[in-house]
Design an enzyme around this catalytic site. Structure first.
Site, mmCIF file in Angstrom:
data_model
loop_
_atom_site.group_PDB
_atom_site.id
_atom_site.type_symbol
_atom_site.label_atom_id
_atom_site.label_comp_id
_atom_site.label_asym_id
_atom_site.label_seq_id
_atom_site.Cartn_x
_atom_site.Cartn_y
_atom_site.Cartn_z
ATOM 1 N N HIS A 269 0.837 -1.343 -0.127
ATOM 2 C CA HIS A 269 0.072 0.015 0.005
ATOM 3 C C HIS A 269 0.853 1.280 0.051
ATOM 4 O O HIS A 269 0.677 2.038 -0.879
ATOM 5 C CB HIS A 269 -0.860 0.030 1.368
ATOM 6 C CG HIS A 269 -1.943 1.096 1.276
ATOM 7 N ND1 HIS A 269 -3.146 1.230 1.164
ATOM 8 C CD2 HIS A 269 -1.632 2.329 1.906
ATOM 9 C CE1 HIS A 269 -3.627 2.344 1.464
ATOM 10 N NE2 HIS A 269 -2.694 3.076 1.845
ATOM 11 N N GLU A 270 2.033 1.266 0.965
ATOM 12 C CA GLU A 270 2.775 2.398 1.038
ATOM 13 C C GLU A 270 3.483 2.741 -0.284
ATOM 14 O O GLU A 270 3.735 3.804 -0.606
ATOM 15 C CB GLU A 270 3.634 2.534 2.205
ATOM 16 C CG GLU A 270 2.783 2.386 3.621
ATOM 17 C CD GLU A 270 1.577 3.495 3.783
ATOM 18 O OE1 GLU A 270 1.767 4.642 3.127
ATOM 19 O OE2 GLU A 270 0.680 3.193 4.497
ATOM 20 N N GLU A 299 -4.629 8.092 -2.641
ATOM 21 C CA GLU A 299 -5.296 6.645 -1.956
ATOM 22 C C GLU A 299 -5.568 5.839 -3.210
ATOM 23 O O GLU A 299 -5.551 4.550 -2.904
ATOM 24 C CB GLU A 299 -6.445 6.823 -1.021
ATOM 25 C CG GLU A 299 -6.711 5.610 -0.207
ATOM 26 C CD GLU A 299 -5.777 5.260 0.735
ATOM 27 O OE1 GLU A 299 -4.921 6.013 0.976
ATOM 28 O OE2 GLU A 299 -5.994 4.258 1.513
HETATM 29 MG MG MG Z 1 -3.054 5.481 2.534
#
Ligand code: MG
Length: 498
Positions: A269-270, A299
């Site tokens: 995710h990061e 996001e």
């Molecule tokens: Mg995030």
């Protein structure tokens, strides 16, 4: 590198802006250090230093000569799109900064720092009464903030716009109405059909941090993440990404010691956030158009890598050998186990641990409550009950403690209202980007080969390289010729889970 900024007025603005940029750069380093290295008691001096730097940055931004230059640039007709981007971003920052009187900002910072302490204590002792009076003050501050900022339809619009430029409450409402209507029966069907499990024995397996770190680094290398060259991977209590500039973008992860899905998927995710920052046009360096344009778009990048790539069957197959090599228990499991384990669906109380399907319901609940606080005069006293009722309505479960209900998130204690919807926007948009990408690339085949170059190029070309030149909606139009559309996510859930 030839400059993309030719106009004399804009060039003068950028020369002066360097100072603001440098303060931001320093603040990012201090913020990163606070989460990664700082000893616990350093917090007092660090927060004062950060506060003073914010004031300094604000002073530069609001200098009359600087504002005059920006005003002058607004009137110039033949600016190129980069220059127009600079003017738009600065004009917006100045407008937001000027909206709040200094007494209000001081009150905000005092209330939120005390509210955060009260929240921690309330959560620890599961005693909502300790936080309740502070939440009332936060609600009051949020309403006043909305009034200072101004809005056309409803106060929530003003706060939403802070996090997602140009987004309106009505649009979020439409998006969630559709999700609630379509996703609720889908969730029931997923649970009934049992194609993905509700739990998996891999959740219980424990690991050594050093071994797990090897896995995370292996994955990042496969992605082509420039570890040690333009980036780092460190450990922090809450995983995050921070960019000091285009050439120094850092991510963190955390190691719980069990349930390795959490550390792997949060690292992936990061990485998605970091890639957005790393793949910008370097000619934007030191300017206000450097950096991802909004939280929702940011996001969408992290969720793309986490959900579309990280939770795919092909990815499970790709990382299986390195899992097998580093995690002794893995010999009992197959790549298909890893895939199923990464895709469990199970209604539960905690947002941050929620699966892809139920996650949006957690956000919907918060959106409904925040809107009631701002528009309908709902008080902190009524919120726990409203929370639990809505949880039961959406997911069919009712929290028994405050900790697994209203006290779980830190956002409101920080005074952050209007932020949550950006999480859902990112999730929905990641699926939308995926279906567009599929027209050009065989995404699954590339993942199974570990050949991420074409995927990264696709994202760079359409999203990353543009930094903040265009507002989010315009960026999307240019990238895929559409506005945000939840149908893609619903289709993705059907294809993946039914
Ligand atoms: Mg995030």
């Amino acid at each position: 590198m030839e400059s993309v900024f030719q106009n004399e007025t804009v060039r003068e603005i950028l020369m002066r802006y360097r100072r603001i940029w440098a303060i931001g750069h320093a603040q990012s380093v201090l913020g990163w250090d606070m989460e990664v290295n700082m000893p616990r008691e350093g917090i007092l001096e660090r927060s004062v230093a950060q506060g003073e730097l914010s004031v300094l940055s604000q002073e530069f931004l609001l200098k009359p000569e600087f504002i005059e230059l920006v005003e002058k640039a607004k009137g110039i007709e033949d600016l190129n799109e980069y220059e127009r981007g600079v003017v738009r971003v600065l004009d917006r920052n100045i407008r937001i900064s000027r909206s709040f009187p200094p007494e209000f900002l001081r009150e905000m910072s005092e209330v939120t720092s005390q509210a955060t302490k009260a929240w921690e204590e309330a959560k620890r002792s599961d005693d909502y009464s300790k936080f309740e009076p502070w939440l009332d003050r936060i609600i009051d501050l949020a309403k006043r903030a909305a009034d200072y900022l101004g809005y056309e339809d409803e106060p929530y619009d003003a706060l939403l716009d802070l996090f997602e430029e140009g987004l309106r409450t009505k649009e979020v409402e439409r998006m969630f109405d559709k999700l609630e209507k379509e996703l609720k029966p889908l969730l029931e069907k997923i649970m009934e059909e049992g194609k993905v499990p509700q739990s998996h024995p891999l959740e219980k397996e424990t690991y050594e941090q050093a071994q797990m770190e090897k896995v995370n680094r292996w994955i990042l290398e496969k992605f082509g993440f420039p570890l040690g060259v333009r980036s780092r991977l460190d450990v922090s209590a809450h995983p995050f990404t921070t960019e000091f500039g285009i050439r120094d973008v850092r991510i963190t992860t955390r190691y719980e010691g069990y349930d390795f899905r959490m550390t792997v998927l949060s690292t992936v995710h990061e990485f998605g956030h970091a890639l957005y920052e790393l793949q910008q046009d370097e000619r934007f360096m030191f300017s206000p158009i450097v950096g991802g344009v909004s939280l929702g778009i940011h996001e969408s990048q992290s969720r793309f890598w986490e959900n579309i790539v990280g939770r795919s069957r092909e990815f499970a197959g790709l990382i299986y050998p390195t899992l097998r090599e580093n995690l002794p228990f893995m010999s009992k499991y197959t790549p298909e186990d890893v895939y199923l384990y990464f895709n469990m669906v199970r209604p539960d109380f905690i947002r941050t641990e929620a699966d892809v399907v139920t996650y949006n319901f957690h956000i919907l609940l918060r959106f409904k409550l925040e809107r009631m606080m701002l528009n309908e005069g709902v008080k902190a006293r009524d919120l726990p009950e409203l929370w639990n009722d809505e949880m039961e309505n959406l997911l069919g479960i009712r929290p028994k403690t405050y900790r697994e209900g209203i006290l779980q998130d830190i956002h409101w204690a920080h005074g952050t209202v209007g932020y949550f919807p950006t999480y859902s926007i990112g999730t929905l948009l990641s699926a939308q980007l995926y279906y567009h990408m599929k027209r050009d690339l065989n995404v699954e085949e590339l993942i199974s080969e570990g050949n991420f170059g074409p995927i990264k190029d696709w994202l760079r070309e359409r999203i990353h390289r543009h930094g903040s030149i265009y507002p989010p909606k315009e960026l999307l139009q240019r990238a895929i010729g559409e506005e945000l559309n939840p149908d893609y996510f619903i289709r993705w859930v059907k294809e993946r889970y039914l």
